[in-house]
Design an enzyme around this catalytic site. Structure first.
Site, PDB file in Angstrom:
ATOM      1  N   LYS A  14       0.848  -1.202   0.000  1.00  0.00           N
ATOM      2  CA  LYS A  14       0.000   0.000   0.000  1.00  0.00           C
ATOM      3  C   LYS A  14       0.881   1.248   0.000  1.00  0.00           C
ATOM      4  O   LYS A  14       0.654   2.186  -0.770  1.00  0.00           O
ATOM      5  CB  LYS A  14      -0.877   0.006   1.254  1.00  0.00           C
ATOM      6  CG  LYS A  14      -1.542   1.334   1.567  1.00  0.00           C
ATOM      7  CD  LYS A  14      -2.482   1.287   2.741  1.00  0.00           C
ATOM      8  CE  LYS A  14      -1.863   1.581   4.036  1.00  0.00           C
ATOM      9  NZ  LYS A  14      -1.549   3.004   4.293  1.00  0.00           N
ATOM     10  N   ASN A  15       1.920   1.242   0.871  1.00  0.00           N
ATOM     11  CA  ASN A  15       2.695   2.481   1.040  1.00  0.00           C
ATOM     12  C   ASN A  15       3.734   2.691  -0.050  1.00  0.00           C
ATOM     13  O   ASN A  15       4.502   3.652  -0.008  1.00  0.00           O
ATOM     14  CB  ASN A  15       3.314   2.514   2.439  1.00  0.00           C
ATOM     15  CG  ASN A  15       2.222   2.638   3.499  1.00  0.00           C
ATOM     16  OD1 ASN A  15       1.062   2.914   3.178  1.00  0.00           O
ATOM     17  ND2 ASN A  15       2.566   2.387   4.749  1.00  0.00           N
ATOM     18  N   ARG A  54      -5.375  11.207   4.140  1.00  0.00           N
ATOM     19  CA  ARG A  54      -4.342  12.226   4.305  1.00  0.00           C
ATOM     20  C   ARG A  54      -3.107  11.917   3.490  1.00  0.00           C
ATOM     21  O   ARG A  54      -2.342  12.800   3.163  1.00  0.00           O
ATOM     22  CB  ARG A  54      -3.990  12.395   5.764  1.00  0.00           C
ATOM     23  CG  ARG A  54      -3.318  11.160   6.339  1.00  0.00           C
ATOM     24  CD  ARG A  54      -2.619  11.476   7.587  1.00  0.00           C
ATOM     25  NE  ARG A  54      -1.930  12.715   7.560  1.00  0.00           N
ATOM     26  CZ  ARG A  54      -0.727  12.909   7.054  1.00  0.00           C
ATOM     27  NH1 ARG A  54      -0.123  11.925   6.454  1.00  0.00           N
ATOM     28  NH2 ARG A  54      -0.144  14.079   7.100  1.00  0.00           N
ATOM     29  N   CYS A  95      -5.675  12.242  12.228  1.00  0.00           N
ATOM     30  CA  CYS A  95      -6.426  10.983  12.187  1.00  0.00           C
ATOM     31  C   CYS A  95      -6.285  10.328  13.547  1.00  0.00           C
ATOM     32  O   CYS A  95      -5.736  10.907  14.484  1.00  0.00           O
ATOM     33  CB  CYS A  95      -5.881  10.089  11.069  1.00  0.00           C
ATOM     34  SG  CYS A  95      -4.219   9.550  11.397  1.00  0.00           S
ATOM     35  N   ARG A 141      -0.688  14.618  12.715  1.00  0.00           N
ATOM     36  CA  ARG A 141      -0.084  14.457  11.386  1.00  0.00           C
ATOM     37  C   ARG A 141       0.241  15.789  10.691  1.00  0.00           C
ATOM     38  O   ARG A 141      -0.333  16.136   9.675  1.00  0.00           O
ATOM     39  CB  ARG A 141      -0.981  13.609  10.477  1.00  0.00           C
ATOM     40  CG  ARG A 141      -1.523  12.332  11.046  1.00  0.00           C
ATOM     41  CD  ARG A 141      -0.534  11.209  11.237  1.00  0.00           C
ATOM     42  NE  ARG A 141      -0.017  10.624  10.029  1.00  0.00           N
ATOM     43  CZ  ARG A 141      -0.561   9.586   9.388  1.00  0.00           C
ATOM     44  NH1 ARG A 141      -1.674   9.072   9.832  1.00  0.00           N
ATOM     45  NH2 ARG A 141       0.010   9.080   8.311  1.00  0.00           N
ATOM     46  N   PRO A 142       1.110  16.611  11.241  1.00  0.00           N
ATOM     47  CA  PRO A 142       1.465  17.885  10.602  1.00  0.00           C
ATOM     48  C   PRO A 142       2.212  17.666   9.285  1.00  0.00           C
ATOM     49  O   PRO A 142       2.694  16.569   9.005  1.00  0.00           O
ATOM     50  CB  PRO A 142       2.365  18.548  11.628  1.00  0.00           C
ATOM     51  CG  PRO A 142       2.945  17.423  12.400  1.00  0.00           C
ATOM     52  CD  PRO A 142       1.904  16.345  12.429  1.00  0.00           C
ATOM     53  N   ILE A 143       2.306  18.726   8.476  1.00  0.00           N
ATOM     54  CA  ILE A 143       3.035  18.599   7.196  1.00  0.00           C
ATOM     55  C   ILE A 143       4.102  19.680   7.067  1.00  0.00           C
ATOM     56  O   ILE A 143       4.549  20.010   5.959  1.00  0.00           O
ATOM     57  CB  ILE A 143       2.065  18.660   5.989  1.00  0.00           C
ATOM     58  CG1 ILE A 143       1.272  19.974   5.972  1.00  0.00           C
ATOM     59  CG2 ILE A 143       1.130  17.461   5.967  1.00  0.00           C
ATOM     60  CD1 ILE A 143       0.522  20.210   4.661  1.00  0.00           C
ATOM     61  N   LEU A 150       7.270  19.630   7.593  1.00  0.00           N
ATOM     62  CA  LEU A 150       8.526  19.207   6.943  1.00  0.00           C
ATOM     63  C   LEU A 150       8.336  19.166   5.419  1.00  0.00           C
ATOM     64  O   LEU A 150       9.250  19.475   4.645  1.00  0.00           O
ATOM     65  CB  LEU A 150       8.952  17.830   7.461  1.00  0.00           C
ATOM     66  CG  LEU A 150       9.287  17.764   8.950  1.00  0.00           C
ATOM     67  CD1 LEU A 150       9.588  16.326   9.371  1.00  0.00           C
ATOM     68  CD2 LEU A 150      10.455  18.680   9.297  1.00  0.00           C
ATOM     69  N   ASP A 210       3.870   0.545  12.119  1.00  0.00           N
ATOM     70  CA  ASP A 210       2.650  -0.053  11.552  1.00  0.00           C
ATOM     71  C   ASP A 210       2.460  -1.498  12.004  1.00  0.00           C
ATOM     72  O   ASP A 210       1.431  -2.101  11.686  1.00  0.00           O
ATOM     73  CB  ASP A 210       2.688  -0.006  10.021  1.00  0.00           C
ATOM     74  CG  ASP A 210       2.641   1.425   9.523  1.00  0.00           C
ATOM     75  OD1 ASP A 210       2.975   1.652   8.343  1.00  0.00           O
ATOM     76  OD2 ASP A 210       2.309   2.319  10.313  1.00  0.00           O
ATOM     77  N   ARG A 257      -8.872  -0.512   4.292  1.00  0.00           N
ATOM     78  CA  ARG A 257      -8.014   0.504   3.665  1.00  0.00           C
ATOM     79  C   ARG A 257      -6.673  -0.096   3.277  1.00  0.00           C
ATOM     80  O   ARG A 257      -6.025   0.337   2.338  1.00  0.00           O
ATOM     81  CB  ARG A 257      -7.786   1.668   4.638  1.00  0.00           C
ATOM     82  CG  ARG A 257      -8.982   2.556   4.864  1.00  0.00           C
ATOM     83  CD  ARG A 257      -8.593   3.756   5.669  1.00  0.00           C
ATOM     84  NE  ARG A 257      -7.375   4.340   5.131  1.00  0.00           N
ATOM     85  CZ  ARG A 257      -6.564   5.140   5.818  1.00  0.00           C
ATOM     86  NH1 ARG A 257      -6.849   5.445   7.067  1.00  0.00           N
ATOM     87  NH2 ARG A 257      -5.484   5.639   5.261  1.00  0.00           N
TER      88      ARG A 257
END
Ligand code: EPZ
Length: 424
Positions: free
Chosen positions: A22-23, A94, A118, A123-125, A127, A308, A402
């Protein structure tokens, strides 16, 4: 509401195949936006999971044509007409955040709604934005939480990540493909999915080096070709199945995986008394009646123990002989499965820092109705249900689907008593 009904106690035996990662497929599907050719890109070993369906919906909303049959996908981006990501779609997943780098690379512009937090953290962005700004992107906050970014000309830069963020590394790689000159990313994330993205980009004609190390270099190019590419196996799905087998005391062969991607997990499972034999793209897992306690598990960026698989490891250790400690150092609130496991008779205490859990092993778990808070917590509750006495109902399957193509199918095939009921 869809839920799993599991009757625990069956020993798992047989052979199960692991699907595509998935990732890996998610950033690769963002990367196809960089390709302006009319010929189709063919992607194989694509997992049939909801997050991929969501990403396909977003790509189609931008004008990408996608044909998806089985685990094969044909993608053409010659009619891409927009760089505006629909807010509703963005908020539902996200990890679309790395579409920013791809759209900036293709159009020099992007407009996204800031991804929300979530269940596992806010979950900041920052960076991501810092890296893209270094490449020459100017960001402006718009109304309703939209963020508009534009750049007259993306120019290579030396970027140092304060934290080896997977998404930020991928976003910067994507935006740097067409940037003028050389971009270096120091303290880059080293996950196998980053290497997969590099390999896909380079097969299309990009010039990316160093993925898998903490120093990635991207030399800008002017165009890319359409190619065929096969996605790597999903190491997190593989690790989940390994823990399910270990928890059931079973004996199963996993095939079509890359054992080298699971070294930290294999090491910890061996500490817990699980026998694991690796051979090429297969791996044999033999569980024991009760695992041994593992003194200490700390989740870390790759190649450390993956966050995970933290919940699934905890589910296994609930029945260990002795006490184990798990420290979740990647996300700030990824213990939502603890309360649910304790309802099944586990004895887990979370320290006030909400980062440290002490798992006092118990002889047995008993079935209960439990709810998944996020995709990996859901998988952990399934692992617990397989070894619990009686019936466990796991609610919240929309999370599990998911990231898992057919968890109940895979587990049933190797002897688990699990079925999916309710739902649409
Ligand atoms: C990716 O998320 C994965 N998702 C996650 O998998 C995985 O848990 C995570 O990497 C860590 O391995 C995809 O690849 C689609 P990060 P990502 O940026 O990129 C903080 C799953 O279950 N951070 O490495 O979002 C962040 O808050 C999912 O498959 C900042 O502070 O992870 C977190 O605490 C869950 N600022 C930590 O870094 C930023 O700008 C790790 O995040 C970015 C991140």
């Amino acid at each position: 509401m869809e839920r799993y009904v599991i009757r625990g106690g069956n020993r798992l035996e047989g052979v199960v195949r692991v699907g595509g990662a998935k990732n890996s497929i998610l950033p690769i599907l963002a990367a196809v936006l960089l390709n302006k050719r009319s010929e189709e890109i063919i992607l194989t070993n694509v997992p049939r999971i909801r997050d991929v369906a969501k990403m396909v919906e977003i790509l189609r909303s931008l004008g990408v044509s996608v044909t998806w049959s089985g685990s094969n996908m044909a993608v053409s981006t010659s009619n891409v007409h927009s760089y505006l990501i629909d807010e509703k779609l963005m908020r539902e997943m996200r990890s679309t955040v790395f579409l920013m780098g791809a759209l900036l690379g293709r159009f020099g512009e992007v407009c996204i709604s800031r991804p929300g937090g979530c269940a596992i953290g806010h979950r900041p962005i920052g960076l991501h934005l810092k890296g893209l700004t270094a490449l020459g992107v100017q960001f402006r906050e718009q109304q309703q939480g939209y963020l508009y970014g534009s750049s007259v000309r993306l120019t290579g830069a030396d970027i140092h990540l304060d934290y080896p963020s997977v998404g930020a590394t991928e976003n910067i790689m994507l935006a740097a493909v067409y940037a003028h000159g050389m971009t270096t990313i120091a303290n880059a994330a080293k996950e196998p999915e980053i290497v997969d993205l590099q390999n896909f980009l380079n097969k299309m004609g990009a010039r990316v080096r160093g993925a898998g190390t903490d120093q990635i270099r991207v030399e800008g190019v002017s165009q890319l070709a359409s190619v065929e590419y096969s996605v790597i196996p999903d190491r997190i799905v593989a690790g989940t199945l390994m823990m399910a087998v270990a928890a059931s005391g079973g004996d199963v062969i996993l095939e079509k995986l890359i054992p080298a991607h699971l070294e930290a997990v294999t090491a910890k499972l061996r500490e817990a008394g699980v026998q694991i034999r690796e051979e090429n793209d297969r791996l044999r897992v033999q569980g024991v009646a009760r695992p041994e306690a593992v003194e200490f598990v700390r989740t870390l960026p790759y190649p450390g123990f993956p966050t995970d698989l933290q919940a699934q490891m905890m589910a296994l250790l609930t029945r260990a002989r002795g006490s184990s400690i798990i420290v979740e150092s990647v996300f700030e609130s990824r213990f939502k499965h603890v309360g649910e496991l304790n309802r099944m008779g586990a004895s887990i205490i979370v320290a006030t820092d909400n980062r440290t859990a002490i798992i006092n092993g118990v002889k047995k778990l008993t079935g209960a109705t439990v709810a998944a808070a996020d995709l990996r917590a859901g998988a952990a509750l399934v692992v617990a249900g397989l070894s619990a006495e009686g019936e466990t109902i796991v609610e919240g399957l929309e999370h599990v689907k998911r990231g898992y193509e057919n968890l109940e199918g895979d587990l049933s095939k190797i002897g688990a008593d699990i079925r999916r009921v309710g739902g649409l």
